[in-house]
Design a protein around this motif. Structure first.
Motif, PDB file in Angstrom:
ATOM      1  N   ASP A 198       0.859  -1.186   0.000  1.00  0.00           N
ATOM      2  CA  ASP A 198       0.000   0.000   0.000  1.00  0.00           C
ATOM      3  C   ASP A 198       0.901   1.243   0.000  1.00  0.00           C
ATOM      4  OD1 ASP A 198      -2.120   1.691   0.096  1.00  0.00           O
ATOM      5  OD2 ASP A 198      -2.532   1.395   2.236  1.00  0.00           O
ATOM      6  N   PRO A 199       0.933   1.996  -1.070  1.00  0.00           N
ATOM      7  CA  PRO A 199       0.198   1.825  -2.325  1.00  0.00           C
ATOM      8  C   PRO A 199       0.830   0.728  -3.169  1.00  0.00           C
ATOM      9  CG  PRO A 199       1.647   3.717  -2.512  1.00  0.00           C
ATOM     10  CD  PRO A 199       1.769   3.249  -1.091  1.00  0.00           C
ATOM     11  N   PRO A 200       0.048   0.131  -4.030  1.00  0.00           N
ATOM     12  CA  PRO A 200       0.574  -0.955  -4.862  1.00  0.00           C
ATOM     13  C   PRO A 200       1.505  -0.425  -5.950  1.00  0.00           C
ATOM     14  CG  PRO A 200      -1.685  -0.465  -5.484  1.00  0.00           C
ATOM     15  CD  PRO A 200      -1.393   0.384  -4.276  1.00  0.00           C
ATOM     16  N   PRO A 201       2.360  -1.272  -6.491  1.00  0.00           N
ATOM     17  CA  PRO A 201       3.204  -0.867  -7.620  1.00  0.00           C
ATOM     18  C   PRO A 201       2.346  -0.406  -8.797  1.00  0.00           C
ATOM     19  CG  PRO A 201       3.958  -2.962  -6.722  1.00  0.00           C
ATOM     20  CD  PRO A 201       2.649  -2.666  -6.078  1.00  0.00           C
ATOM     21  N   VAL A 202       2.783   0.664  -9.456  1.00  0.00           N
ATOM     22  CA  VAL A 202       2.008   1.261 -10.542  1.00  0.00           C
ATOM     23  C   VAL A 202       2.634   0.848 -11.874  1.00  0.00           C
ATOM     24  CG1 VAL A 202       1.209   3.395 -11.606  1.00  0.00           C
ATOM     25  CG2 VAL A 202       1.342   3.201  -9.104  1.00  0.00           C
ATOM     26  N   VAL A 203       1.816   0.259 -12.746  1.00  0.00           N
ATOM     27  CA  VAL A 203       2.256  -0.097 -14.092  1.00  0.00           C
ATOM     28  C   VAL A 203       1.177   0.362 -15.070  1.00  0.00           C
ATOM     29  CG1 VAL A 203       3.645  -2.063 -13.359  1.00  0.00           C
ATOM     30  CG2 VAL A 203       1.235  -2.402 -13.879  1.00  0.00           C
ATOM     31  N   GLY A 204       1.502   0.307 -16.363  1.00  0.00           N
ATOM     32  CA  GLY A 204       0.535   0.681 -17.384  1.00  0.00           C
ATOM     33  C   GLY A 204      -0.566  -0.365 -17.514  1.00  0.00           C
ATOM     34  N   GLN A 205      -1.649   0.010 -18.230  1.00  0.00           N
ATOM     35  CA  GLN A 205      -2.800  -0.881 -18.356  1.00  0.00           C
ATOM     36  C   GLN A 205      -2.430  -2.181 -19.064  1.00  0.00           C
ATOM     37  OE1 GLN A 205      -6.108   0.643 -20.670  1.00  0.00           O
ATOM     38  NE2 GLN A 205      -7.572  -0.428 -19.369  1.00  0.00           N
ATOM     39  N   GLU A 206      -1.581  -2.101 -20.112  1.00  0.00           N
ATOM     40  CA  GLU A 206      -1.168  -3.315 -20.825  1.00  0.00           C
ATOM     41  C   GLU A 206      -0.375  -4.235 -19.896  1.00  0.00           C
ATOM     42  OE1 GLU A 206       1.497  -4.701 -24.695  1.00  0.00           O
ATOM     43  OE2 GLU A 206       1.149  -2.564 -24.315  1.00  0.00           O
ATOM     44  N   HIS A 258      -2.110 -28.937 -11.826  1.00  0.00           N
ATOM     45  CA  HIS A 258      -0.966 -29.841 -12.002  1.00  0.00           C
ATOM     46  C   HIS A 258      -0.221 -30.108 -10.699  1.00  0.00           C
ATOM     47  CE1 HIS A 258      -1.633 -29.415 -16.270  1.00  0.00           C
ATOM     48  NE2 HIS A 258      -1.404 -28.097 -16.221  1.00  0.00           N
ATOM     49  N   GLY A 259      -0.221 -29.140  -9.798  1.00  0.00           N
ATOM     50  CA  GLY A 259       0.547 -29.296  -8.573  1.00  0.00           C
ATOM     51  C   GLY A 259      -0.257 -29.845  -7.409  1.00  0.00           C
ATOM     52  N   GLY A 260      -1.597 -29.811  -7.518  1.00  0.00           N
ATOM     53  CA  GLY A 260      -2.417 -30.300  -6.419  1.00  0.00           C
ATOM     54  C   GLY A 260      -2.191 -29.528  -5.129  1.00  0.00           C
ATOM     55  N   ALA A 261      -1.899 -28.228  -5.242  1.00  0.00           N
ATOM     56  CA  ALA A 261      -1.599 -27.415  -4.060  1.00  0.00           C
ATOM     57  C   ALA A 261      -2.865 -27.183  -3.240  1.00  0.00           C
ATOM     58  CB  ALA A 261      -0.995 -26.085  -4.483  1.00  0.00           C
ATOM     59  N   THR A 262      -2.686 -27.125  -1.932  1.00  0.00           N
ATOM     60  CA  THR A 262      -3.808 -26.813  -1.023  1.00  0.00           C
ATOM     61  C   THR A 262      -3.660 -25.431  -0.414  1.00  0.00           C
ATOM     62  OG1 THR A 262      -2.641 -27.848   0.816  1.00  0.00           O
ATOM     63  CG2 THR A 262      -4.135 -29.235  -0.465  1.00  0.00           C
ATOM     64  N   LYS A 263      -2.460 -24.848  -0.530  1.00  0.00           N
ATOM     65  CA  LYS A 263      -2.227 -23.499  -0.013  1.00  0.00           C
ATOM     66  C   LYS A 263      -1.486 -22.701  -1.083  1.00  0.00           C
ATOM     67  CE  LYS A 263      -1.916 -24.702   4.908  1.00  0.00           C
ATOM     68  NZ  LYS A 263      -1.059 -24.660   6.124  1.00  0.00           N
ATOM     69  N   LEU A 264      -2.007 -21.502  -1.351  1.00  0.00           N
ATOM     70  CA  LEU A 264      -1.385 -20.628  -2.331  1.00  0.00           C
ATOM     71  C   LEU A 264      -1.204 -19.239  -1.725  1.00  0.00           C
ATOM     72  CD1 LEU A 264      -3.628 -22.536  -4.016  1.00  0.00           C
ATOM     73  CD2 LEU A 264      -2.434 -21.452  -5.924  1.00  0.00           C
ATOM     74  N   ARG A 265      -0.209 -18.534  -2.237  1.00  0.00           N
ATOM     75  CA  ARG A 265       0.059 -17.176  -1.752  1.00  0.00           C
ATOM     76  C   ARG A 265       0.388 -16.299  -2.940  1.00  0.00           C
ATOM     77  NH1 ARG A 265       4.644 -14.307  -0.554  1.00  0.00           N
ATOM     78  NH2 ARG A 265       4.469 -12.721   1.092  1.00  0.00           N
ATOM     79  N   ILE A 266      -0.330 -15.168  -3.042  1.00  0.00           N
ATOM     80  CA  ILE A 266      -0.093 -14.189  -4.108  1.00  0.00           C
ATOM     81  C   ILE A 266       0.366 -12.897  -3.443  1.00  0.00           C
ATOM     82  CG2 ILE A 266      -1.119 -12.916  -6.023  1.00  0.00           C
ATOM     83  CD1 ILE A 266      -3.297 -15.094  -6.158  1.00  0.00           C
ATOM     84  N   SER A 267       1.460 -12.318  -3.972  1.00  0.00           N
ATOM     85  CA  SER A 267       1.916 -11.039  -3.411  1.00  0.00           C
ATOM     86  C   SER A 267       2.348 -10.121  -4.540  1.00  0.00           C
ATOM     87  CB  SER A 267       3.069 -11.247  -2.429  1.00  0.00           C
ATOM     88  OG  SER A 267       4.256 -11.604  -3.105  1.00  0.00           O
ATOM     89  N   LEU A 268       2.118  -8.823  -4.326  1.00  0.00           N
ATOM     90  CA  LEU A 268       2.522  -7.779  -5.263  1.00  0.00           C
ATOM     91  C   LEU A 268       3.198  -6.697  -4.428  1.00  0.00           C
ATOM     92  CD1 LEU A 268       2.370  -6.659  -8.207  1.00  0.00           C
ATOM     93  CD2 LEU A 268       0.245  -5.504  -7.523  1.00  0.00           C
ATOM     94  N   ARG A 269       4.508  -6.476  -4.693  1.00  0.00           N
ATOM     95  CA  ARG A 269       5.248  -5.544  -3.840  1.00  0.00           C
ATOM     96  C   ARG A 269       6.285  -4.786  -4.660  1.00  0.00           C
ATOM     97  NH1 ARG A 269       7.526 -10.579  -3.123  1.00  0.00           N
ATOM     98  NH2 ARG A 269       9.809 -10.661  -3.205  1.00  0.00           N
ATOM     99  N   HIS A 270       6.817  -3.748  -4.023  1.00  0.00           N
ATOM    100  CA  HIS A 270       7.903  -2.986  -4.620  1.00  0.00           C
ATOM    101  C   HIS A 270       9.230  -3.687  -4.343  1.00  0.00           C
ATOM    102  CE1 HIS A 270       4.775   0.128  -4.149  1.00  0.00           C
ATOM    103  NE2 HIS A 270       5.319   0.657  -5.242  1.00  0.00           N
ATOM    104  N   LYS A 271      10.092  -3.767  -5.349  1.00  0.00           N
ATOM    105  CA  LYS A 271      11.453  -4.257  -5.126  1.00  0.00           C
ATOM    106  C   LYS A 271      12.416  -3.084  -4.977  1.00  0.00           C
ATOM    107  CE  LYS A 271      15.206  -7.038  -6.992  1.00  0.00           C
ATOM    108  NZ  LYS A 271      15.724  -7.803  -8.142  1.00  0.00           N
ATOM    109  N   SER A 272      12.180  -2.044  -5.749  1.00  0.00           N
ATOM    110  CA  SER A 272      12.997  -0.834  -5.679  1.00  0.00           C
ATOM    111  C   SER A 272      12.138   0.314  -6.190  1.00  0.00           C
ATOM    112  CB  SER A 272      14.262  -0.985  -6.530  1.00  0.00           C
ATOM    113  OG  SER A 272      13.924  -1.135  -7.900  1.00  0.00           O
TER     114      SER A 272
END
Length: 632
Positions: free
Chosen positions: A527-535, A554-568
């Motif tokens: 927060d705030p999320p990384p800003v990119v263009g619409q494409e 394919h992996g049969g996963a039961t737990k997943l994690r999604i993250s969107l962050r700034h690296k620099s």
């Protein structure tokens, strides 16, 4: 009157007959007496010189009286003893003779006492010093006086020759080493005279040239030199003979007895005589036939590689360990418009082919190679000399030295600008097709199913009993179909991203996983999320969709994690991880690339991003996409 004294003349005349009488009694004239007196004086002086000379002593020994008549102090002093000190020892002079030399000393002593016609006897023995150790001496002795009973006395001269013996020993050792070096040397050695005739040859050169030693010694150096290089060999030999400066090593060709050629490296030197004139010459020959063959093979390979590199359709660059340009091929010159002479020696980051935003990632890839990465790949937007932007698919590999350090870096670049345009077009068409199918599902099948649901609901109200229950089950199934159709239409259409943004789209994916697939799925967004263009938002959304679908299907996963962050300040990271079993091979990619993985990589490249897969067997898969941010 007193008697007058006789005149002086008469007195002198009266004495002369008496002197002549004495000389007559001695059997010699007065002049001979004077000459004998002068000889005695000279002999006395010579004796004093001999007695007082360092490192030597003159003596006269009386065997009957068992004592030195002359020179005892000097002979004893040579070994550090006082006069008479040696005679007091048990066995006297025999006690200080080296045990190994006693036999020779005794024999020489016996020969002197036997007379042997008055001949001089010589012995070379070791005598013990008073302070320890031995001195080598050379003694010359002969009988001096004899009678019918035997030798009365002997006269002798003793010289200290320890330095001479040591020098002789060192010389013999040197000669032995030289002989062994000559005979056992693995290199061939030829010794020749002033006419260049071979006078000595060691076994190695005989084996090298296939001659018996006796045969080789009848030949000259030029006889064993290959015809094509005899002029050069003759020039070398003449230069050596004239004492002119000669090359330390030269390569030439010799000819064996069977006619086969032998490539050799020649080291030349000469031996000078006492007048520093030429005495003999020496050639040290090392067989380099295999080296020459290897060099020729390497040259052929080098020429072939040069042809392949210069005529390769892809750009190829050779960089030093610090990133300086060593060489580029013709394709690279044509692609970027810079000649090798313009960029050679310059840092690759100083040549204006990369924008500022690409230099940092390029240095990181370079560092990864220097730290042991086998090879690194990337698609990089690069500028030509004319200012045109071209997309280059590069692959870099490190070439290591024997000690493991970096020697060179080889970078190949393929112009994928046109391919990239086609990929963009394919993705655009696919996206439009997704949108069309999504709209068809929503507006066509979705509306039809909604109408069916209304009719079934109306029918249900008019039925009773078991028929009403059947109608209710049909109604529930139709509503489920409507929900699934809506989910599919939303997934196919980017409206979720356009209306909600990338962060909202990722949250929708997580919500869909939890509700429809009953799997645990978390979504963490800066927060705030990384800003990119619409494409870029659409491509990142599709990458996350594909990664999640792969983890579930394919992996049969039961737990997943999604993250969107700034690296620099310039880049962001999209990260999708699961707890599935990972790839069976335990590598960073599945055993065979599927279309889904290739599409994800294409989408990452289209937004100048970098897609990575990390996995450990039994510990799930992690998909990360690093992407540039949209600058304000």
């Amino acid at each position: 009157m007193k008697r007058a004294s006789p005149p002086p003349a008469k007195k002198k005349a009266g004495k002369r007959p008496q002197a002549r009488q004495r000389s007559a009694d001695l059997g010699m004239t007065l002049e001979e007496l004077h000459e004998l007196e002068e000889k005695a004086v000279r002999l006395e002086k010579l004796a004093m010189v001999l007695l007082n000379a360092p490192q030597q002593a003159f003596y006269l020994y009386d065997h009957r009286a068992q004592r030195f008549v002359l020179g005892q102090e000097h002979v004893s002093g040579l070994y550090g003893y006082k006069a008479g000190e040696i005679e007091k020892r048990k066995d006297g002079w025999f006690s200080i003779i080296h045990p190994d030399d006693l036999e020779e000393f005794t024999a020489a002593h016996r020969r002197v006492l036997e007379g042997n016609g008055g001949n001089v006897q010589t012995m070379r023995v070791r005598v013990q010093r008073k302070k320890g150790g031995y001195e080598w001496i050379l003694a010359h002795m002969r009988p001096f006086e004899s009678d019918e009973k035997g030798v009365i006395s002997e006269i002798g001269m003793v010289n200290i020759i320890t330095p001479l013996v040591e020098a002789e020993s060192a010389l013999r050792a040197t000669q032995a080493r030289c002989h062994n070096l000559f005979q056992s040397n693995t290199a061939g050695v030829l010794v020749f005279d002033s006419k260049f005739h071979i006078v000595e040859a060691n076994p190695a050169v005989c084996s090298m040239l296939g001659y018996e030693p006796s045969t080789l010694l009848r030949l000259g150096v030029l006889d064993v030199t290959a015809p094509g290089v005899r002029v050069g060999m003759h020039k070398l030999l003449r230069s050596l003979k004239s004492s002119a400066k000669t090359p330390l090593n030269v390569d030439t060709t010799l000819e064996r007895r069977d006619g086969e050629k032998v490539e050799v490296m020649v080291g030349a030197s000469c031996l000078h005589g006492e007048k520093k004139d030429f005495h003999q010459g020496m050639l040290i020959l090392t067989d380099i036939t295999e080296r020459k063959r290897t060099e020729a093979a390497l040259k052929r390979e080098s020429d072939l590689n040069k042809i392949l590199i210069d005529h390769a359709p892809v750009a190829i660059g050779l960089l030093s360990a610090d990133g300086a340009i060593v060489r580029v091929n013709a394709a690279a010159e044509k692609l970027f418009g810079f000649k090798l002479k313009e960029v050679k020696g310059k840092s690759v980051w100083m040549v204006p082919v990369m924008g500022p935003e690409e230099i940092g990632p390029s240095r990181q890839r370079f560092q990864a190679l220097t730290q042991g990465a086998g090879k690194v790949s990337a698609i990089i937007p690069m500028r030509t000399r004319s200012g045109e932007t071209r997309y280059i698919e590069s692959e870099s590999t490190a070439v290591n030295k024997p000690d493991g350090s970096i020697d060179f870096l080889v970078t190949t670049g393929t112009d994928v600008t046109e391919r990239r345009k086609l990929e963009v077009e394919v993705i655009r068409v696919a996206e439009q097709e997704h949108i069309r199918i999504g709209h068809d599902l929503h507006d066509g099948i979705g509306q039809t199913l909604t109408g069916i649901a209304s009719l079934v609901e109306a029918l249900e109200s008019r039925l009773a009993g078991e028929e009403q229950k059947d109608a209710r089950r049909i109604h529930e199934l139709v509503k489920t179909a409507i929900t699934e159709t809506r989910r599919l239409s939303h997934g196919l259409s980017p409206a979720a991203v356009k209306n909600r943004g990338l962060a909202g789209g990722l949250m929708l994916i997580a919500e869909t996983v939890r509700e429809n697939f009953r799997r645990e799925c978390t979504c963490q967004i800066d927060d705030p999320p990384p800003v990119v263009g619409q494409e870029a938002e659409i491509h990142l959304f599709r990458i996350a969709q594909e990664a999640v679908n792969n983890a579930i299907r394919h992996g049969g996963a039961t737990k997943l994690r999604i993250s969107l962050r700034h690296k620099s300040t310039t880049h962001g990271i999209l990260d999708i991880s699961d707890n599935g079993p990972g790839f069976p091979t335990g590598q960073n990619k599945p055993s065979s690339d599927g279309i889904g993985l290739r599409v994800m990589e294409h989408r990452a490249h289209l937004i100048n991003g970098e897609l990575r897969l990390q996995t450990l067997k039994g510990k799930g898969v992690r998909v990360t996409c690093q992407f540039p941010l949209k600058l304000a």
